[in-house]
Each structure stands twice: as C-alpha cells, then as structure tokens.
Design an enzyme around this catalytic site. Structure first.
Site, PDB file in Angstrom:
ATOM      1  N   ASP A  41      -9.738   0.457 106.181  1.00  0.00           N
ATOM      2  CA  ASP A  41      -9.237  -0.927 105.678  1.00  0.00           C
ATOM      3  C   ASP A  41      -9.913  -1.860 106.417  1.00  0.00           C
ATOM      4  OD1 ASP A  41      -7.916  -2.888 105.200  1.00  0.00           O
ATOM      5  OD2 ASP A  41      -5.956  -2.087 105.563  1.00  0.00           O
ATOM      6  N   TYR A  76     -16.245 -16.282  94.873  1.00  0.00           N
ATOM      7  CA  TYR A  76     -17.117 -14.938  95.093  1.00  0.00           C
ATOM      8  C   TYR A  76     -18.416 -15.246  95.628  1.00  0.00           C
ATOM      9  CZ  TYR A  76     -19.688 -10.654  93.592  1.00  0.00           C
ATOM     10  OH  TYR A  76     -20.390  -9.706  93.546  1.00  0.00           O
TER      11      TYR A  76
HETATM   12  C1  AKB Z   1     -19.721  -9.872  88.654  1.00  0.00           C
HETATM   13  O1  AKB Z   1     -19.771 -10.133  87.279  1.00  0.00           O
HETATM   14  O2  AKB Z   1     -18.771 -10.960  89.509  1.00  0.00           O
HETATM   15  C2  AKB Z   1     -20.622  -8.922  89.328  1.00  0.00           C
HETATM   16  C3  AKB Z   1     -21.746  -9.718  89.902  1.00  0.00           C
HETATM   17  C4  AKB Z   1     -22.932 -10.200  89.043  1.00  0.00           C
HETATM   18  O3  AKB Z   1     -21.901  -9.675  91.164  1.00  0.00           O
HETATM   19  N1  AKB Z   1     -20.915  -7.878  88.487  1.00  0.00           N
END
Ligand code: AKB
Length: 332
Positions: free
Chosen positions: A58, A148
């Site tokens: 973790d 992200y």
């Molecule tokens: C996503 O769609 O978030 C992943 C990526 C392209 O990193 N597959």
C-alpha cells in the site's frame, strides 16, 4: 550504488490491467520466485496467484513497501499502481495520492535503499490541447487538462530529478491506450477500445462513449509488455530520456475499430454516444512520434490494427470456449 546481491523484482498494482500480464511475463523471463506481485485491495487468482509470491503493498503506507523489499531482496520495482484518466476526474484527490504521492514514496525509498532500477509508466495524458496532435514529438508542450495527466507530467519531472540528483535509475514510457484480453482496464478514457471487443464476442451491441471519428494512439498488450522489458533492459548510456519515452504502435478512429471487428463478427452493432470522456479524448494526440525510443533502445511494434483484432478475437473466443470468466466476458 550496490545491490548487495539482491535480485528480487516487485510489481505494484499487480492485479491491474498491465500489472497482471507484466508480472506473469517477468516471472516467465526471470523465474517465478523472483517476482513479487504487489497487491492492494484485489487478491490475485489463477496463474498470478500460483506462479510466484504476492504481498500487500500500500503506497500510502511506506512500511509495507519496505517490508516487501527486505523480505524478498527486491532491487527492481515496476510501479504499475495508478488511477486512470476518467476515474481521476471523478476523484482528483485519489488520483493525486495514488499517482504522485505513491510515486514520491517509491522514489524516496528507492533513493534510501539503493534500488537498482524503477519503472514508472507515464501516458499520452501528459499532452493537452496546446500540444501538436499529429505525430506528437518527444519534446513538446505538456499542459494536460486532467488530474491524471498532471500527475503524469509531475511524475516524469520527479523521476528525472531523482536520476540527476541521486542517480536513481528511473525509466518510463508514455503509454497510449492499452488493449488486452486478460484483465479489464479500469477507469480510462481509452477503455472503449477494449469494451468493444468484449461486447462483440458476447454477441451484444455496444454504445461507444466517444465519437466515431475520435482517433487515439493505441497498443496491444504484448507490445506494451515487450516495450516495458526492452526499456528496463536497455543500456543506460543510450537513454536520452528517462521516464518519458513516446512509444507508438497504431492509431485508429473508434468507428474504424468497430468496422474492423465487424469484418470478423459480421452482426456486431456499435452506436456512438459521446459523454464527458469525449473532452479528454479530444485533448490527447491522434498519433505519436516515437523516433527517440526507436533510436535509443530499438523500439519496434509488432501489432497493427488488423493483427491485433485477429489475435484479440481469437483469444477471447478461446477463453469463452473454455468457459473461463464468462461473467467478465458478458459484463455490460
Ligand atoms: C487512460 O485512458 O486513462 C489510459 C491512458 C491513455 O493512460 N489508458
């Protein structure tokens, strides 16, 4: 930096889409006992459980990492634990904690304990709407609009910092959408490419969440695993980049994929109803220039759209015949 005879390998996120197949491939290559599947909430099953050790890792509890490194003499870590783009937009705080705090934990442990090598995947999500969208260069504008993507840009920079400042050998690839037939992806924008195959093989219609003309870079899992191992085994002196290599295999529109599948599954029906993920897809490149990866460590993909579609359908049909994971294959 000495590794004191250690030669264990840890894969974090080992039950995930890439982690599960990477763990099996590494065990095949280096021996099952050497490769520890680092698991968090999901327990390993089948070959993943039977072919080597697993342990709870973790990243929000650094001691769990240290314990595994000590117990298994780990000197190499593949950090495959991640929150992908679509889920990251729903839970930006979780994306930050898992993707960036988790990486920071590993980098610090890696520096302190003299890890030999650390693999930290990046993504085409590092690019944004200001980036050139066709043949996106290795060195270009990195202004992503998703949490992200932000964690991945920061991660690439952190990795480079640890390499330059502490000599920690961190390597990584900007993965495109990954298409696989073993473990489903979770929460990515490119997941439609995988979903489409699973629906087609179950003789079910599919409603795709991006427009028919949405073109994104994609890669078949065997190429993804091969690229990862190639980069990790490459001579360090040849690497002009650290955790940020562009790699490419194929680019296609969502409608093109549906047509390709229909060549093999004639009745397959696919509708297109874009949702919030369309904006993410529209902010990413259509195709990638991977000249640096080709020159520095000999990258060359093996699967294009046609070859990947044939293999995907064959593998899924085989699994269906064996009655394996019927529930998964039928999942809507
Ligand atoms: C996503 O769609 O978030 C992943 C990526 C392209 O990193 N597959």
């Amino acid at each position: 930096m000495s590794n004191d005879g250690r030669e264990g390998i840890l894969v974090t996120g080992a039950t995930g889409q890439i982690g599960s197949e990477l763990t099996l491939a590494l065990r095949e290559r280096y021996g099952g006992a050497r490769v520890v599947a680092g698991v968090h909430r999901t327990q390993p099953t089948g070959a993943l459980k039977d072919s080597g050790p697993h342990a709870v890792v973790d990243l929000t509890r650094p001691q769990t990492v240290v314990d595994v490194l000590d117990r298994y003499g780990v000197d190499t870590v593949y950090n495959m634990a991640a929150v992908l783009s679509a889920v990251g937009e729903r839970n930006p705080d979780v994306a930050w904690r898992v993707n960036l705090d988790g990486l920071y934990t590993l980098l610090e442990i890696g520096r302190e304990r003299g890890l030999k090598r650390l693999f930290c995947p990046s993504s085409i999500a590092v690019f944004g709407p200001d980036t050139p969208r066709d043949h996106t260069p290795q060195m270009t504008i990195l202004r992503p609009k998703t949490m992200y993507g932000i964690t991945k840009v920061a991660g690439e920079l952190l990795a480079e910092y640890y390499w330059e400042r502490y000599g920690l050998d961190v390597r990584g690839i900007r993965f495109p959408g990954i298409i696989s037939n073993q473990t489903l992806p979770g929460g990515g924008t490119t997941d439609y490419a995988v979903d489409m195959f699973y629906r087609a093989i179950a003789d079910a219609p599919y409603t795709c969440f991006v427009r028919e003309d949405t073109v994104l870079p994609m890669m078949y899992m065997p190429d993804c695993i091969r690229a990862t191992i190639m980069l990790m085994e490459a001579e360090g002196e040849a690497l002009r980049h650290r955790a940020s290599y562009n790699v490419a295999a194929m680019s296609f529109a969502a409608g093109e994929l549906a047509r390709e599948i229909r060549r093999h599954v004639p009745g397959f029906q696919c509708a297109f109803e874009p949702d919030h993920r369309q904006a993410i897809a529209d902010s990413w490149p259509r195709s990638i220039d991977d000249a640096a990866a080709r020159e520095d460590w000999g990258w060359q993909p093996e699967f294009d759209l046609a070859a990947m579609a044939i293999d995907m359908l064959e593998m899924l049909r085989e699994r269906r015949k064996q009655g394996a994971s019927e529930d998964v294959l039928d999942e809507g």
